[in-house]
Design an enzyme around this catalytic site. Structure first.
Site, PDB file in Angstrom:
ATOM      1  N   TRP A   1      -8.531   3.041   8.190  1.00 13.76           N
ATOM      2  CA  TRP A   1      -7.525   3.449   7.208  1.00 13.76           C
ATOM      3  C   TRP A   1      -7.883   2.906   5.822  1.00 13.76           C
ATOM      4  CZ3 TRP A   1      -1.532   2.421   7.972  1.00 13.76           C
ATOM      5  CH2 TRP A   1      -0.822   3.091   6.970  1.00 13.76           C
TER       6      TRP A   1
ATOM      7  N   ASP B   1     -12.481   4.678  14.606  1.00 13.90           N
ATOM      8  CA  ASP B   1     -11.340   5.580  14.463  1.00 13.90           C
ATOM      9  C   ASP B   1     -11.092   5.872  12.988  1.00 13.90           C
ATOM     10  OD1 ASP B   1      -8.701   6.752  15.707  1.00 13.90           O
ATOM     11  OD2 ASP B   1      -8.067   5.552  13.990  1.00 13.90           O
TER      12      ASP B   1
ATOM     13  N   TYR C   1      -7.315   9.767   5.599  1.00 19.51           N
ATOM     14  CA  TYR C   1      -7.705   8.466   5.072  1.00 19.51           C
ATOM     15  C   TYR C   1      -8.587   8.671   3.843  1.00 19.51           C
ATOM     16  CZ  TYR C   1      -6.130   6.445   9.544  1.00 19.51           C
ATOM     17  OH  TYR C   1      -5.395   6.060  10.635  1.00 19.51           O
TER      18      TYR C   1
ATOM     19  N   HIS D   1      -2.137  13.514  14.882  1.00 18.20           N
ATOM     20  CA  HIS D   1      -1.860  12.343  14.068  1.00 18.20           C
ATOM     21  C   HIS D   1      -0.354  12.151  13.874  1.00 18.20           C
ATOM     22  CE1 HIS D   1      -3.359   9.822  10.389  1.00 18.20           C
ATOM     23  NE2 HIS D   1      -2.608   9.120  11.226  1.00 18.20           N
TER      24      HIS D   1
ATOM     25  N   SER E   1      -1.974  10.266  18.657  1.00 15.39           N
ATOM     26  CA  SER E   1      -1.463   9.045  18.058  1.00 15.39           C
ATOM     27  C   SER E   1       0.043   9.223  17.950  1.00 15.39           C
ATOM     28  CB  SER E   1      -2.086   8.816  16.676  1.00 15.39           C
ATOM     29  OG  SER E   1      -1.660   7.594  16.120  1.00 15.39           O
TER      30      SER E   1
END
Length: 328
Positions: free
Chosen positions: A21, A52, A57, A122, A153
């Site tokens: 991230w 990941d 991001y 996501h 997620s």
């Protein structure tokens, strides 16, 4: 490095992996390719083989950096990315198979890889988990060779339980840490029954569990730890695991009393997660090489004793549980 099986993917992944991230820049600061490359290469040098990322991001720059470094290495590195958060407004109706397929194809272009080892929805709205046509899309993409596995997620245990009803869901990425313990109850048991890999995200509660923050800590105005404490931009649980910051500091100070000789609590917090065999891997983030090395120092520590684990859990029970346990 130690490795664990990632559920039905059958990938053997490093139990401490890497979340990206903030790779290439801390939250709120500009992206830096050089920093990203150094950090990613250090992680791989140290045995991390699961990375990941997500299309949102740094608006794709994280994916680009991950792909660039992975292509330059000879090791087998498993790449997981995510799709869906570009949908605006981020509502159930925006989730359409053709929309998601376009996002995945865009991710492949940025990564410059032949296939995506693990694509993950996501944190979609809860209603998406009740729409079979969304999950059917990924069988088609797998046949086309664009992806190898599907994961999700999630924000809530409820969503994870619903997701694993779909047989093509191989992994669930869920917030799990010392201050967010609910997944270890029913969800872990059900995921294990179905051979679903568990990826523990936000393992340090946005840095709170490092023990390095105080009442005087200042966060950049573009840092989610500044602007999202009440869920103004996305789910409140993403920031400090949804815990009131001041209460979190009190709980962390109690943890410090358990480990008075320890300056950095992060490795202990990660080791607490690894004490759960159901967890396939942890994806702590990092914005510097030193963060990567700090996370990996977990592997050099003596194992936490049952007495220490019980004392850590008591901090959760006394200070945190009544505030967050029922929410996610």
């Amino acid at each position: 490095m130690n490795y664990r099986k990632l559920g039905k993917t059958n990938f053997e992944v490093s139990e401490i992996a890497l979340g990206t991230w903030q790779v290439g820049g801390k939250w709120g600061s500009p992206f830096n390719d050089k920093t990203a490359d150094e950090l990613l290469n250090t992680a791989i040098d140290k045995g991390i083989n699961f990375i990941d990322t997500a299309d949102v991001y740094e608006n794709g720059l994280s994916e680009t950096a991950v792909g660039r470094v992975v292509r330059s290495r000879s090791e087998r590195i498993y790449v997981a990315t995510k799709c869906g958060r570009h949908i605006n407004p981020h509502v159930n109706e925006g989730y359409q198979p053709q929309v998601l397929q376009k996002y995945i194809e865009d991710s492949l272009k940025r990564l410059k890889l032949d296939t995506i080892d693990l694509i993950q929805l996501h944190c979609p709205p809860t209603e998406v988990f009740y729409r079979p046509e969304i999950f059917e899309l990924f069988d088609k993409l797998k046949k086309e060779g664009k992806i190898q596995n599907l994961g999700v997620s999630v924000e809530k245990v409820e969503e994870g339980l619903k997701a694993i009803e779909f047989p093509n869901v191989t992994t669930v990425q869920i917030i799990f840490n010392l201050f967010r313990q609910r997944p270890s109850e029913l969800f872990f048991k059900e995921a294990k029954k179905k051979n679903v890999g568990i990826i523990a995200r936000v393992p340090l509660a946005s840095g709170l569990l490092t023990g390095k923050f105080s009442e005087k800590s200042i966060f950049d105005s573009k840092d989610h730890r500044f602007f999202n404490r009440e869920g103004a931009a996305f789910d409140k649980g993403e920031t400090f695991s949804g815990i009131n910051y001041e209460l979190g500091l009190i709980a962390v100070n109690k943890l410090k009393e358990l480990f008075p000789e320890v300056l950095n609590l992060a490795p202990l917090a990660l080791q607490w997660i690894l004490s759960f065999n159901e967890v396939s891997c942890i994806i702590p983030g990092a914005s510097t090489e030193s963060h990567v090395l700090s996370n990996l120092s977990t592997l050099d520590l003596p194992l936490l004793t049952p007495e220490k684990i019980a004392a850590m859990n008591e901090v959760y029970e006394h200070y945190i549980k009544k505030e967050v346990h029922h929410l996610w």
